[in-house]
Design a protein around this motif. Structure first.
Motif, mmCIF file in Angstrom:
data_model
loop_
_atom_site.group_PDB
_atom_site.id
_atom_site.type_symbol
_atom_site.label_atom_id
_atom_site.label_comp_id
_atom_site.label_asym_id
_atom_site.label_seq_id
_atom_site.Cartn_x
_atom_site.Cartn_y
_atom_site.Cartn_z
ATOM 1 N N VAL A 154 -1.515 1.889 -19.708
ATOM 2 C CA VAL A 154 -0.815 3.162 -19.499
ATOM 3 C C VAL A 154 -0.502 3.347 -18.021
ATOM 4 O O VAL A 154 0.632 3.686 -17.645
ATOM 5 C CB VAL A 154 -1.634 4.345 -20.064
ATOM 6 N N VAL A 155 -1.477 3.121 -17.158
ATOM 7 C CA VAL A 155 -1.249 3.242 -15.709
ATOM 8 C C VAL A 155 -0.204 2.228 -15.262
ATOM 9 O O VAL A 155 0.674 2.540 -14.454
ATOM 10 C CB VAL A 155 -2.563 3.068 -14.921
ATOM 11 N N SER A 156 -0.278 1.026 -15.785
ATOM 12 C CA SER A 156 0.663 -0.028 -15.435
ATOM 13 C C SER A 156 2.107 0.414 -15.692
ATOM 14 O O SER A 156 2.984 0.283 -14.827
ATOM 15 C CB SER A 156 0.332 -1.285 -16.243
ATOM 16 N N PHE A 157 2.359 0.940 -16.879
ATOM 17 C CA PHE A 157 3.718 1.370 -17.212
ATOM 18 C C PHE A 157 4.114 2.652 -16.490
ATOM 19 O O PHE A 157 5.262 2.805 -16.084
ATOM 20 C CB PHE A 157 3.898 1.477 -18.726
ATOM 21 N N LYS A 158 3.177 3.559 -16.287
ATOM 22 C CA LYS A 158 3.494 4.771 -15.527
ATOM 23 C C LYS A 158 3.886 4.419 -14.088
ATOM 24 O O LYS A 158 4.845 4.973 -13.538
ATOM 25 C CB LYS A 158 2.306 5.742 -15.523
ATOM 26 N N ALA A 159 3.127 3.510 -13.472
ATOM 27 C CA ALA A 159 3.448 3.092 -12.101
ATOM 28 C C ALA A 159 4.806 2.398 -12.048
ATOM 29 O O ALA A 159 5.595 2.620 -11.119
ATOM 30 C CB ALA A 159 2.357 2.176 -11.555
ATOM 31 N N ASN A 216 0.816 -1.215 0.000
ATOM 32 C CA ASN A 216 0.000 0.000 0.000
ATOM 33 C C ASN A 216 0.847 1.262 0.000
ATOM 34 O O ASN A 216 0.432 2.276 -0.574
ATOM 35 C CB ASN A 216 -0.967 -0.005 1.186
ATOM 36 N N ILE A 217 2.022 1.233 0.591
ATOM 37 C CA ILE A 217 2.876 2.435 0.596
ATOM 38 C C ILE A 217 3.277 2.791 -0.828
ATOM 39 O O ILE A 217 3.182 3.947 -1.243
ATOM 40 C CB ILE A 217 4.095 2.232 1.510
ATOM 41 N N ASN A 218 3.702 1.791 -1.603
ATOM 42 C CA ASN A 218 4.072 2.061 -2.993
ATOM 43 C C ASN A 218 2.869 2.449 -3.834
ATOM 44 O O ASN A 218 2.958 3.332 -4.689
ATOM 45 C CB ASN A 218 4.785 0.853 -3.602
ATOM 46 N N TYR A 219 1.722 1.788 -3.603
ATOM 47 C CA TYR A 219 0.513 2.172 -4.331
ATOM 48 C C TYR A 219 0.118 3.609 -3.981
ATOM 49 O O TYR A 219 -0.288 4.380 -4.852
ATOM 50 C CB TYR A 219 -0.643 1.218 -4.013
ATOM 51 N N GLY A 220 0.235 3.972 -2.710
ATOM 52 C CA GLY A 220 -0.101 5.327 -2.283
ATOM 53 C C GLY A 220 0.826 6.372 -2.881
ATOM 54 O O GLY A 220 0.375 7.390 -3.417
ATOM 55 N N LYS A 221 2.121 6.118 -2.799
ATOM 56 C CA LYS A 221 3.094 7.078 -3.340
ATOM 57 C C LYS A 221 2.992 7.192 -4.853
ATOM 58 O O LYS A 221 3.033 8.298 -5.402
ATOM 59 C CB LYS A 221 4.512 6.680 -2.933
ATOM 60 N N ALA A 222 2.862 6.075 -5.539
ATOM 61 C CA ALA A 222 2.718 6.101 -7.003
ATOM 62 C C ALA A 222 1.421 6.819 -7.378
ATOM 63 O O ALA A 222 1.399 7.629 -8.316
ATOM 64 C CB ALA A 222 2.740 4.689 -7.578
ATOM 65 N N GLY A 223 0.360 6.521 -6.656
ATOM 66 C CA GLY A 223 -0.915 7.189 -6.926
ATOM 67 C C GLY A 223 -0.824 8.691 -6.759
ATOM 68 O O GLY A 223 -1.349 9.451 -7.586
ATOM 69 N N ASN A 224 -0.155 9.139 -5.704
ATOM 70 C CA ASN A 224 0.030 10.581 -5.506
ATOM 71 C C ASN A 224 0.794 11.195 -6.674
ATOM 72 O O ASN A 224 0.432 12.247 -7.192
ATOM 73 C CB ASN A 224 0.764 10.866 -4.198
ATOM 74 N N ALA A 225 1.869 10.544 -7.079
ATOM 75 C CA ALA A 225 2.698 11.059 -8.176
ATOM 76 C C ALA A 225 1.929 11.080 -9.500
ATOM 77 O O ALA A 225 2.103 12.000 -10.306
ATOM 78 C CB ALA A 225 3.967 10.217 -8.315
ATOM 79 N N LEU A 226 1.095 10.061 -9.712
ATOM 80 C CA LEU A 226 0.343 9.962 -10.969
ATOM 81 C C LEU A 226 -1.021 10.646 -10.899
ATOM 82 O O LEU A 226 -1.763 10.656 -11.882
ATOM 83 C CB LEU A 226 0.143 8.488 -11.334
ATOM 84 N N LYS A 227 -1.343 11.187 -9.705
ATOM 85 C CA LYS A 227 -2.639 11.832 -9.472
ATOM 86 C C LYS A 227 -3.805 10.868 -9.713
ATOM 87 O O LYS A 227 -4.804 11.205 -10.354
ATOM 88 C CB LYS A 227 -2.765 13.107 -10.300
ATOM 89 N N LEU A 228 -3.641 9.660 -9.172
ATOM 90 C CA LEU A 228 -4.660 8.617 -9.245
ATOM 91 C C LEU A 228 -4.857 8.024 -7.858
ATOM 92 O O LEU A 228 -3.907 7.969 -7.079
ATOM 93 C CB LEU A 228 -4.224 7.489 -10.189
ATOM 94 N N ASP A 229 -6.044 7.579 -7.532
ATOM 95 C CA ASP A 229 -6.276 6.938 -6.240
ATOM 96 C C ASP A 229 -6.046 5.436 -6.377
ATOM 97 O O ASP A 229 -6.987 4.655 -6.526
ATOM 98 C CB ASP A 229 -7.683 7.226 -5.722
ATOM 99 N N LEU A 230 -4.774 5.061 -6.329
ATOM 100 C CA LEU A 230 -4.427 3.642 -6.469
ATOM 101 C C LEU A 230 -4.718 2.849 -5.207
ATOM 102 O O LEU A 230 -4.781 1.624 -5.260
ATOM 103 C CB LEU A 230 -2.962 3.486 -6.870
ATOM 104 N N LEU A 231 -4.929 3.512 -4.087
ATOM 105 C CA LEU A 231 -5.291 2.790 -2.865
ATOM 106 C C LEU A 231 -6.717 2.247 -2.968
ATOM 107 O O LEU A 231 -6.984 1.129 -2.543
ATOM 108 C CB LEU A 231 -5.147 3.686 -1.635
ATOM 109 N N LYS A 232 -7.612 3.012 -3.546
ATOM 110 C CA LYS A 232 -9.001 2.551 -3.712
ATOM 111 C C LYS A 232 -9.170 1.721 -4.980
ATOM 112 O O LYS A 232 -10.126 0.958 -5.084
ATOM 113 C CB LYS A 232 -9.959 3.742 -3.742
ATOM 114 N N ASN A 233 -8.264 1.890 -5.935
ATOM 115 C CA ASN A 233 -8.376 1.193 -7.217
ATOM 116 C C ASN A 233 -7.055 0.545 -7.628
ATOM 117 O O ASN A 233 -6.526 0.839 -8.709
ATOM 118 C CB ASN A 233 -8.820 2.182 -8.307
ATOM 119 N N PRO A 234 -6.492 -0.324 -6.805
ATOM 120 C CA PRO A 234 -5.190 -0.915 -7.164
ATOM 121 C C PRO A 234 -5.251 -1.772 -8.425
ATOM 122 O O PRO A 234 -4.245 -1.945 -9.111
ATOM 123 C CB PRO A 234 -4.830 -1.755 -5.939
#
Length: 136
Positions: A64-69, A38-56
């Motif tokens: 596109v999200v896969s490669f950006k992350a 969750n820490i990496n999902y949270g940090k990546a989500g913040n950087a990508l401006k996506l809520d990856l914690l709610k939508n991993p």
């Protein structure tokens, strides 16, 4: 293929303090570099401006999200340690799973170092210094 689920909110809430886990969501490896936790999902989500914690799941379902992350993880976890040796790489990828305390973690890192050095021997190449994550 069986997915190893790590950092699921019902399993271990102490991992969910800095970046709160969403109920029922799992933060196992997804994407080309296997974004995990969750820490990496949270940090990546913040950087990508996506809520990856709610939508991993979108790390696995949206190319596109896969490669950006994955690129985010490479630039933030790997790039700073390039040249520091195999041990630093192992720590960046697997953290406490292999670089933690306890017999099981020590066995994992020992096996990984054995595989790594065996491949280098087959090619007649020196594996370099700092093979263990204990150095970091």
């Amino acid at each position: 293929m069986m997915k190893k689920q790590l950092w699921k909110v019902e399993d271990d809430n102490h991992f969910c303090s800095e970046f709160p886990c969403a109920p029922g969501k799992s933060y196992y490896g997804r994407g080309p570099i296997q974004l995990t936790g969750n820490i990496n999902y949270g940090k990546a989500g913040n950087a990508l401006k996506l809520d990856l914690l709610k939508n991993p799941e979108i790390v696995a379902t949206d190319t596109v999200v896969s490669f950006k992350a994955s690129l985010w993880y490479w630039m933030n976890a790997f790039r700073p340690i390039i040249g520091q040796g195999f041990g630093a790489t192992t720590k960046a990828i697997n953290g406490q799973l292999e670089c933690g305390v306890g017999g099981e973690a020590q066995q994992r890192v020992k096996r990984r170092i054995q595989f790594y050095t065996n491949y280098f021997k087959r090619f007649g190449v020196d594996p370099g210094p700092n093979l263990s994550c204990k150095s970091f």
